[in-house]
Design a protein around this motif. Structure first.
Motif, mmCIF file in Angstrom:
data_model
loop_
_atom_site.group_PDB
_atom_site.id
_atom_site.type_symbol
_atom_site.label_atom_id
_atom_site.label_comp_id
_atom_site.label_asym_id
_atom_site.label_seq_id
_atom_site.Cartn_x
_atom_site.Cartn_y
_atom_site.Cartn_z
ATOM 1 N N LEU A 166 0.861 -1.171 0.000
ATOM 2 C CA LEU A 166 0.000 0.000 0.000
ATOM 3 C C LEU A 166 0.902 1.227 0.000
ATOM 4 N N ASN A 167 0.787 2.064 -1.031
ATOM 5 C CA ASN A 167 1.686 3.208 -1.128
ATOM 6 C C ASN A 167 1.183 4.386 -0.291
ATOM 7 N N GLN A 168 1.896 5.508 -0.335
ATOM 8 C CA GLN A 168 1.560 6.653 0.498
ATOM 9 C C GLN A 168 0.186 7.225 0.162
ATOM 10 N N GLU A 169 -0.296 6.982 -1.047
ATOM 11 C CA GLU A 169 -1.616 7.477 -1.446
ATOM 12 C C GLU A 169 -2.720 6.478 -1.124
ATOM 13 N N GLY A 170 -2.365 5.358 -0.507
ATOM 14 C CA GLY A 170 -3.364 4.361 -0.147
ATOM 15 C C GLY A 170 -3.788 3.461 -1.277
#
Length: 458
Positions: A166-170
């Motif tokens: 899951l990246n920083q942008e969700g």
């Protein structure tokens, strides 16, 4: 060691490496020297980017309106079904919150288009209590999701062979594609973002296990994927055929006569044994210094990373912990027990990027703070907390964020990450290519690591 928590039934849970469409395991290998056994539940904690926090009360049969009516009297509001109980402080804020819950419960019970059973209502409340705590690492896992996580950590599962996080942008982002896997054959690339799986929109799903449940399936079956590819600024359609996946979490090779290379894809089960076996092999080939590649490694099991640091360090502090258990704060210090298996003179260049998280950050930051490692690449993710998994009777589980850790130098990297001592980005033409397929010319980060370690030979 003070205030050691006593949490029953904790189990090793996931991976920052990826609960994803898949996560990988490894082939067993025997270390040259066994790591010392750890005792106590703290060594079962998991440092991962995809984890969670606790359900502070248990909603049981009979909650409904009876729970709320029972809360009207007494200094402490409580409710019990004879086996389990809930207690609340009797103050104005608590009463207001209970009144609101009563109103919502009644509305759902009487006005929702579907007539829900008591068990369905309680299940929804349980999930909501965990999932709505405002912590990105907090989640409730169904029995199916919990089972998938256990299978992924073992390294044997049926899927498409892509590591994700899951990246920083969700959003669910591919961090690595396994060589020879269905994902590689179908043309998936690092950085691709999942949009839909078999027609189901997954962009709003905030836990990877839900996406994994859709991607995985029976061997030989196909899955239709829509992914957003940043380099094209648009979506692509992919069809992949699922197959059984077994991968290694550690790979290694010699880069020069004196420099070895170890890639750690995730801190999953038995990775420390594979890591030590790789290190012993490199030493036998003449390696004096090592490049550790932790790019896109989103974490894993704490006991594994601790064993690896035991092997690399003399006696000393690995990390300090501060958290809560049984309603009380606790502090704990993790230490290397001087089971050092490498020469004192050995030094490391560690490659990190924005998807290096949790256990990867502990590994990298600890070696840096002990003066053993030089960090090269890009700012890491910033997961400075650890979790445990509490299994429930029906096979479901609660992932719970239980503590934050502090590196030997005193830093907590939660929300900030590790800054590389030498900032290097990959060139545009290398974006989207699996790390193991980059040439040394394309891989400017690895080239910088080799140059640094060569400078130590002079």
């Amino acid at each position: 060691m003070n205030d050691q928590p006593n949490i029953p039934n904790e189990q090793d849970d996931f991976t920052a490496a990826g609960l994803s469409a898949e996560s990988a395991g490894q082939q067993p290998a025997q270390p040259a020297a066994p790591a010392p056994a750890r005792k106590g539940p703290l060594w079962k904690y998991i440092l991962t980017v995809l984890v969670t926090m606790l359900l502070t009360g248990t909603l049981t049969i009979g909650i409904g309106l009876a729970v709320l009516k029972a809360a009207d009297a007494g200094a402490v509001k409580s409710i019990s079904d004879g086996r389990l109980s809930l207690s609340f402080v009797n103050d104005a804020d608590t009463q207001k919150a209970l009144n609101k819950l009563q109103t919502v419960y009644q509305a759902v019970d009487q006005q929702f288009y579907k007539d829900l059973t008591d068990s369905e209502m309680i299940e929804a409340m349980t999930r909501g209590l965990v999932d709505e705590l405002g912590n990105r690492y907090t989640m409730y896992l169904t029995a199916e999701e919990n089972q998938q996580i256990e299978e992924s950590m073992s390294g044997n599962y049926t899927g498409i062979g892509a590591f994700v996080a899951l990246n920083q942008e969700g959003l669910v982002e591919i961090t690595e594609v396994i060589a020879g896997s269905p994902a590689e054959e179908a043309g998936l690339q690092i950085g691709d973002l999942f949009v839909s799986v078999d027609g189901t929109d997954v962009t709003a799903m905030k836990d990877i296990s839900s996406v994994a449940a859709l991607v995985r399936g029976e061997e030989g079956s196909t899955v239709d994927l829509v992914l957003y590819r940043p380099s094209l600024s648009g979506n692509i359609d992919i069809k992949a055929t699922r197959k059984k996946i077994t991968t290694a979490s550690v790979s290694h090779k010699m880069l020069t006569d004196k420099i070895g290379y170890v890639q750690i894809r995730e801190f999953s089960e038995n990775v420390s044994k594979n890591f030590m076996a790789a290190m012993e092999d490199l030493k036998s080939q003449g390696a004096e210094n090592i490049v550790f590649d932790l790019r896109n490694d989103t974490g894993g099991m704490a006991n594994e990373v601790i064993s690896m640091l035991d092997y690399l360090l003399p006696e000393g502090v690995i990390a300090s912990l501060e958290g809560r258990s049984d309603g009380k704060p606790f502090k704990e210090v993790w230490e290397s027990k001087a089971s050092m298996g490498v020469p004192e003179t050995m030094r490391y260049a560690i490659l990190i990027n924005g998807m290096s998280a949790s256990a990867s950050e502990l590994f990298s930051g600890c070696l840096r703070d002990h003066g053993k490692a030089y960090l090269i690449g890009e700012q890491s993710f910033g997961k400075g907390s650890g979790t445990i998994t509490l299994p429930l009777d029906d096979g479901s589980a609660i992932n719970l964020t239980n503590f934050q850790y502090y590196l030997p130098g005193g830093d907590c990297i939660e929300g900030t990450g590790l800054a590389p001592q030498l900032a290097v980005s990959l060139p545009e033409e290398a974006q989207g290519i699996s790390l193991n397929r980059l040439t040394l010319e394309q891989d400017t980060q690895l080239s910088a690591a080799v140059d640094y370690l060569k400078s130590l030979e002079q």
